[in-house]
Structure formats: C-alpha cells, structure tokens
Design a protein around this motif. Structure first.
Motif, PDB file in Angstrom:
ATOM      1  N   GLY A 111      11.725  21.803  59.014  1.00  0.00           N
ATOM      2  CA  GLY A 111      12.856  22.286  58.204  1.00  0.00           C
ATOM      3  C   GLY A 111      13.288  21.274  57.166  1.00  0.00           C
ATOM      4  O   GLY A 111      13.620  21.633  56.018  1.00  0.00           O
ATOM      5  N   VAL A 112      13.280  20.005  57.535  1.00  0.00           N
ATOM      6  CA  VAL A 112      13.673  18.945  56.596  1.00  0.00           C
ATOM      7  C   VAL A 112      12.633  18.831  55.469  1.00  0.00           C
ATOM      8  O   VAL A 112      12.985  18.642  54.301  1.00  0.00           O
ATOM      9  CB  VAL A 112      13.840  17.591  57.337  1.00  0.00           C
ATOM     10  N   ILE A 113      11.361  18.965  55.853  1.00  0.00           N
ATOM     11  CA  ILE A 113      10.305  18.924  54.831  1.00  0.00           C
ATOM     12  C   ILE A 113      10.567  20.016  53.794  1.00  0.00           C
ATOM     13  O   ILE A 113      10.548  19.767  52.580  1.00  0.00           O
ATOM     14  CB  ILE A 113       8.903  19.147  55.457  1.00  0.00           C
ATOM     15  N   MET A 114      10.832  21.244  54.275  1.00  0.00           N
ATOM     16  CA  MET A 114      11.008  22.370  53.364  1.00  0.00           C
ATOM     17  C   MET A 114      12.207  22.155  52.430  1.00  0.00           C
ATOM     18  O   MET A 114      12.135  22.446  51.225  1.00  0.00           O
ATOM     19  CB  MET A 114      11.179  23.670  54.148  1.00  0.00           C
ATOM     20  N   ASP A 115      13.301  21.649  52.975  1.00  0.00           N
ATOM     21  CA  ASP A 115      14.487  21.401  52.143  1.00  0.00           C
ATOM     22  C   ASP A 115      14.189  20.368  51.062  1.00  0.00           C
ATOM     23  O   ASP A 115      14.635  20.481  49.920  1.00  0.00           O
ATOM     24  CB  ASP A 115      15.659  20.917  53.006  1.00  0.00           C
ATOM     25  N   LEU A 175      12.418  18.814  45.262  1.00  0.00           N
ATOM     26  CA  LEU A 175      11.396  18.262  44.355  1.00  0.00           C
ATOM     27  C   LEU A 175      10.987  19.322  43.324  1.00  0.00           C
ATOM     28  O   LEU A 175      10.811  19.010  42.143  1.00  0.00           O
ATOM     29  CB  LEU A 175      10.158  17.794  45.143  1.00  0.00           C
ATOM     30  N   ALA A 176      10.875  20.581  43.777  1.00  0.00           N
ATOM     31  CA  ALA A 176      10.510  21.674  42.864  1.00  0.00           C
ATOM     32  C   ALA A 176      11.561  21.806  41.758  1.00  0.00           C
ATOM     33  O   ALA A 176      11.228  21.994  40.579  1.00  0.00           O
ATOM     34  CB  ALA A 176      10.381  22.978  43.638  1.00  0.00           C
ATOM     35  N   LYS A 177      12.816  21.695  42.144  1.00  0.00           N
ATOM     36  CA  LYS A 177      13.904  21.815  41.159  1.00  0.00           C
ATOM     37  C   LYS A 177      13.813  20.692  40.121  1.00  0.00           C
ATOM     38  O   LYS A 177      13.945  20.933  38.918  1.00  0.00           O
ATOM     39  CB  LYS A 177      15.246  21.759  41.907  1.00  0.00           C
ATOM     40  N   LEU A 178      13.571  19.477  40.587  1.00  0.00           N
ATOM     41  CA  LEU A 178      13.444  18.335  39.665  1.00  0.00           C
ATOM     42  C   LEU A 178      12.266  18.537  38.709  1.00  0.00           C
ATOM     43  O   LEU A 178      12.359  18.260  37.513  1.00  0.00           O
ATOM     44  CB  LEU A 178      13.231  17.029  40.443  1.00  0.00           C
ATOM     45  N   ILE A 179      11.155  19.023  39.257  1.00  0.00           N
ATOM     46  CA  ILE A 179       9.947  19.222  38.441  1.00  0.00           C
ATOM     47  C   ILE A 179      10.217  20.242  37.338  1.00  0.00           C
ATOM     48  O   ILE A 179       9.872  20.027  36.172  1.00  0.00           O
ATOM     49  CB  ILE A 179       8.755  19.646  39.343  1.00  0.00           C
ATOM     50  N   ASP A 199       3.855  25.220  49.315  1.00  0.00           N
ATOM     51  CA  ASP A 199       5.321  25.344  49.391  1.00  0.00           C
ATOM     52  C   ASP A 199       5.976  24.911  48.081  1.00  0.00           C
ATOM     53  O   ASP A 199       6.944  25.534  47.622  1.00  0.00           O
ATOM     54  CB  ASP A 199       5.848  24.508  50.568  1.00  0.00           C
ATOM     55  N   LEU A 200       5.441  23.862  47.460  1.00  0.00           N
ATOM     56  CA  LEU A 200       6.010  23.383  46.195  1.00  0.00           C
ATOM     57  C   LEU A 200       5.870  24.453  45.104  1.00  0.00           C
ATOM     58  O   LEU A 200       6.829  24.746  44.382  1.00  0.00           O
ATOM     59  CB  LEU A 200       5.299  22.093  45.769  1.00  0.00           C
ATOM     60  N   VAL A 201       4.692  25.041  45.009  1.00  0.00           N
ATOM     61  CA  VAL A 201       4.462  26.083  43.992  1.00  0.00           C
ATOM     62  C   VAL A 201       5.396  27.281  44.239  1.00  0.00           C
ATOM     63  O   VAL A 201       5.988  27.819  43.313  1.00  0.00           O
ATOM     64  CB  VAL A 201       2.976  26.506  43.963  1.00  0.00           C
ATOM     65  N   ASN A 202       5.576  27.648  45.515  1.00  0.00           N
ATOM     66  CA  ASN A 202       6.504  28.756  45.825  1.00  0.00           C
ATOM     67  C   ASN A 202       7.922  28.437  45.373  1.00  0.00           C
ATOM     68  O   ASN A 202       8.597  29.283  44.795  1.00  0.00           O
ATOM     69  CB  ASN A 202       6.511  29.046  47.332  1.00  0.00           C
ATOM     70  N   TYR A 203       8.359  27.223  45.638  1.00  0.00           N
ATOM     71  CA  TYR A 203       9.725  26.855  45.224  1.00  0.00           C
ATOM     72  C   TYR A 203       9.829  26.748  43.700  1.00  0.00           C
ATOM     73  O   TYR A 203      10.860  27.088  43.124  1.00  0.00           O
ATOM     74  CB  TYR A 203      10.161  25.542  45.880  1.00  0.00           C
ATOM     75  N   ILE A 204       8.796  26.265  43.037  1.00  0.00           N
ATOM     76  CA  ILE A 204       8.836  26.208  41.564  1.00  0.00           C
ATOM     77  C   ILE A 204       8.971  27.638  41.024  1.00  0.00           C
ATOM     78  O   ILE A 204       9.781  27.906  40.139  1.00  0.00           O
ATOM     79  CB  ILE A 204       7.576  25.508  40.984  1.00  0.00           C
ATOM     80  N   LYS A 205       8.208  28.564  41.592  1.00  0.00           N
ATOM     81  CA  LYS A 205       8.280  29.964  41.133  1.00  0.00           C
ATOM     82  C   LYS A 205       9.688  30.521  41.339  1.00  0.00           C
ATOM     83  O   LYS A 205      10.215  31.222  40.484  1.00  0.00           O
ATOM     84  CB  LYS A 205       7.263  30.827  41.903  1.00  0.00           C
TER      85      LYS A 205
END
Ligand code: 5GP
Length: 216
Positions: A39-43, A48-52, A75-81
């Motif tokens: 859970g901490v990893i996902m948060d 990081l996605a928001k910063l990118i 997971d990063l690509v999903n959050y960036i999307k």
C-alpha cells in the motif's frame, strides 16, 4: 543524499514483522521482514506520477527496464494516465521495453543491454523517461544513459523506485526516487532473487534460508 527527494527507509524503524501482512505460504520462511508494504509503494508511485506529469514538457517515451522494473512501470503508467485524465496537463505517452541483465543472484556481474541499433534510433529527438526498479552501485544506469545519449534524444530522465544506501555507489542519483533503502538484498514487487519472489506484492528482505533455498 537529498532527504527531500525520497522517503528514507532506515533499517531500524522500517522492518515490519511478516506476521502482520499476508505473505504467500511458499515464501514465508524465505523472508526476514517486510521493508515496504504494498500500500505504501502504491501511494508513493502515485506521487511520483504526479511529479512527472507536472514537470514534463511534452510527449514522453516511458521506457521499462525489464524484468524487475515491470511492476513499477505498470503502476506508474496507470497513475500518469489518471493524472492526465483528471484534467491536469496532457502528456501523450508511448511505451518501450529494454532488457538489462546485470546480476546473477546477489553478485554484481557484467552489465548487458539488449538494445539493437534500430531500437535505439527510435529515441532520437524524443523525451525519454527510463523506469528502473533499483539503483545499487549505479553502474547499470550510467552505462544505459551513456548508450542512449549516442542516439540524440531530446531529454532523458530516470525514475527508480528504490535507491540503495551502499558504500559501493558511484554517486549516480535518478531524477525521481521512491525510497532510499538500507544496504540489504530486497525482493518483491517484481524484484527477484534468481527469478523467484516476483509474485510477492510487498518489498521484503530475503532471509539467509531464502538465499540458500533459491540459490542457483
Ligand atoms: P547497479 O548497476 O545499480 O549496481 O544494479 C542495478 C540492478 O541490480 C538492478 O536493476 C537490479 O536488477 C539489481 N539489484 C541490485 N540490488 C538489488 C536488490 O537488492 N534486489 C534485487 N532483486 N535486485 C537488485
């Protein structure tokens, strides 16, 4: 190391007991502790996605370093999307995959990149974001960056989920880092030990028994 750039996971306060989390039965005796719960990893990946997205200047070629980087990449690509569709800045993405083999078990070996000349030419004039699981000595990333720069990309940034606090570091620090971790061998969240533990969600420290059980 800049403490503002990542979460500093220190060995004393961040070792969670395996009893407090769901661990696949087949790995229970092979691990000594949970270092970073899923859970901490996902948060952290969401942030990081928001910063990118905030810092990107145009279309991004997001480049996954296989195999260990694949879960972080997904997971990063999903959050960036999600950031893009939430009405934030629009960042068109394309996806690439690089296979890099640098380790057999725990021992640092020769770095091998699987990039062909044709694949590298695709990077010319593009903004590249390399997504890596962990920076240990920094050797792999320095070699990968040197190779990519020969193909004249517009820019190259690196996101690594983990950076290891090791005296063997060559000083390389990525643009985006999730967590700085103690100098231990970690597995889970797609990080492996001889191809095992990729099917574990939490990032954990392998036990001595685990190293023996899954030795090559
Ligand atoms: P470097 O060239 O920075 O020393 O090593 C980077 C690569 O080593 C990573 O991409 C990863 O494959 C491997 N590596 C380094 N430390 C660890 C670790 O603690 N756990 C796992 N699973 N792989 C590691």
């Amino acid at each position: 190391m800049d403490p503002k750039k990542w979460i500093d996971v220190n060995a004393e306060s961040f070792q969670y007991s395996l009893d407090h989390f769901v661990i696949p039965d087949h790995y229970e005796t092979a691990l000594s502790s949970v270092l970073i719960p899923h859970g901490v990893i996902m948060d952290r990946v969401e942030k990081l996605a928001k910063l990118i997205v905030q810092e990107s200047t145009g279309p991004l070629v997001v480049c996954c370093v296989l195999k260990g980087g694949h879960q972080f990449f997904a997971d990063l690509v999903n959050y960036i999307k999600k950031n893009v569709t939430r009405g934030g800045k629009t960042v068109p993405l394309s996806l690439e995959f690089i296979k890099v083999k640098s380790y057999s078990g725990e021992t640092s070996g020769e770095v091998k990149l699987s990039l062909t000349d044709e694949e590298c030419k695709e990077f010319s004039g593009k903004n590249i974001l390399i997504v890596e699981d962990i920076i240990d000595t920094g050797k792999t990333m320095v070699q990968l960056l040197a190779k990519l720069k020969q193909y004249s990309p517009e820019s190259v940034k690196v996101a690594s989920l983990l950076i290891k606090k090791t005296p063997l570091s060559n000083g390389y620090i990525p643009d985006y880092v999730g967590f700085a971790i103690p100098n231990a061998f970690v597995v889970g969240y797609a990080l492996d030990y001889n191809e095992y533990f990729r099917d574990l969600d939490h990032i954990c420290v392998i036990s001595e028994h685990g190293k023996e059980k899954y030795a090559v």
